[in-house]
Design an enzyme around this catalytic site. Structure first.
Site, PDB file in Angstrom:
ATOM      1  N   LYS A  56       0.833  -1.209   0.000  1.00  0.00           N
ATOM      2  CA  LYS A  56       0.000   0.000   0.000  1.00  0.00           C
ATOM      3  C   LYS A  56       0.866   1.257   0.000  1.00  0.00           C
ATOM      4  O   LYS A  56       0.600   2.207  -0.749  1.00  0.00           O
ATOM      5  CB  LYS A  56      -0.935   0.000   1.216  1.00  0.00           C
ATOM      6  CG  LYS A  56      -2.045  -1.020   1.124  1.00  0.00           C
ATOM      7  CD  LYS A  56      -2.875  -1.046   2.404  1.00  0.00           C
ATOM      8  CE  LYS A  56      -4.001  -2.061   2.307  1.00  0.00           C
ATOM      9  NZ  LYS A  56      -4.843  -2.072   3.513  1.00  0.00           N
ATOM     10  N   ALA A  72      -0.999   1.136   6.436  1.00  0.00           N
ATOM     11  CA  ALA A  72      -1.129   0.088   7.451  1.00  0.00           C
ATOM     12  C   ALA A  72      -2.118  -0.960   6.980  1.00  0.00           C
ATOM     13  O   ALA A  72      -2.954  -0.703   6.108  1.00  0.00           O
ATOM     14  CB  ALA A  72      -1.597   0.691   8.780  1.00  0.00           C
ATOM     15  N   ASP A  73      -2.007  -2.140   7.575  1.00  0.00           N
ATOM     16  CA  ASP A  73      -2.976  -3.194   7.318  1.00  0.00           C
ATOM     17  C   ASP A  73      -3.088  -4.064   8.561  1.00  0.00           C
ATOM     18  O   ASP A  73      -2.080  -4.351   9.209  1.00  0.00           O
ATOM     19  CB  ASP A  73      -2.590  -4.056   6.126  1.00  0.00           C
ATOM     20  CG  ASP A  73      -3.785  -4.846   5.626  1.00  0.00           C
ATOM     21  OD1 ASP A  73      -4.565  -4.288   4.829  1.00  0.00           O
ATOM     22  OD2 ASP A  73      -3.967  -6.000   6.058  1.00  0.00           O
ATOM     23  N   THR A  74      -4.302  -4.470   8.880  1.00  0.00           N
ATOM     24  CA  THR A  74      -4.549  -5.270  10.071  1.00  0.00           C
ATOM     25  C   THR A  74      -5.105  -6.629   9.681  1.00  0.00           C
ATOM     26  O   THR A  74      -6.019  -6.719   8.853  1.00  0.00           O
ATOM     27  CB  THR A  74      -5.532  -4.540  11.012  1.00  0.00           C
ATOM     28  OG1 THR A  74      -4.968  -3.279  11.356  1.00  0.00           O
ATOM     29  CG2 THR A  74      -5.793  -5.342  12.270  1.00  0.00           C
TER      30      THR A  74
END
Length: 192
Positions: A56, A72-74
């Site tokens: 991203k 960010a990624d969760t």
């Protein structure tokens, strides 16, 4: 004194904007990344969180020359099983039944792209859910809060009542680990 570079948040998440504001950071621009988030065969949850955050950041950096890009990624995992964003109410209910009375991991990857480099970290937080009744699951699903959230829940909302214990970073469970984010930005030469 040189002008501070533009800070671009590669996310449309209002929670990430709110979390950044808590530490005095206001992005100059919001430009969500549109990437394929499909896990790769055999990819572990921590590697997936890192790969997606880096991808991203890199995607938005490619169209934002000179900017510092934060992404960010969760990822929610029960063992090696990934619980992505629930597709519908039935899947949200299945996720909650799986999480009921169990521990799971929330892995949040954060990445900063600047000057042709992408730096990243993954924060691993352990979350414990209480045993949920059918009525609690049905009410939560009916609330719609599960939409667009990894694992089918948002700890900052009604699901906070399901979580008696968190070991690690509460902001990371919400979607952005704050100390790691501030440190990555500082490492890229960006300060509020």
């Amino acid at each position: 004194m040189a002008a501070r570079p533009e800070l671009v948040l590669a996310s449309a998440s209002p929670r990430r904007v709110e979390l950044l504001a808590l530490v005095g950071i206001v992005p100059d621009r919001i430009d969500p990344a549109d990437i394929d988030e499909t896990p790769l065969r055999g990819e572990t949850p921590p590697r997936l969180a890192a790969r997606l955050a880096v991808a991203k950041a890199a995607a938005v950096a490619a169209r934002s020359p000179g900017a510092v890009v934060l992404a960010a990624d969760t990822v929610v995992a029960v063992g090696r099983r990934l619980l992505e964003k629930a597709a519908d109410e039935a899947e949200a209910a299945r996720f909650l039944k799986l999480l009921s009375g169990r521990n799971h991991r929330v892995l949040t990857g954060v990445a900063v792209a600047a000057g042709g480099k992408v730096r990243h970290r993954v924060v691993d937080t352990r979350v414990t859910f209480k045993v949920l009744s059918e009525a609690e699951i049905a009410a939560y699903v009916a609330s719609g809060e599960w939409r667009g959230k990894a694992g089918g829940y948002g700890v900052q909302g009604r699901a906070g009542a399901f979580v008696p214990r968190i070991v690690g970073s509460y902001p990371a469970v919400m979607g952005l680990p704050l100390p790691e984010t501030v440190n990555l930005l500082a490492g890229a030469g960006w300060r509020p």
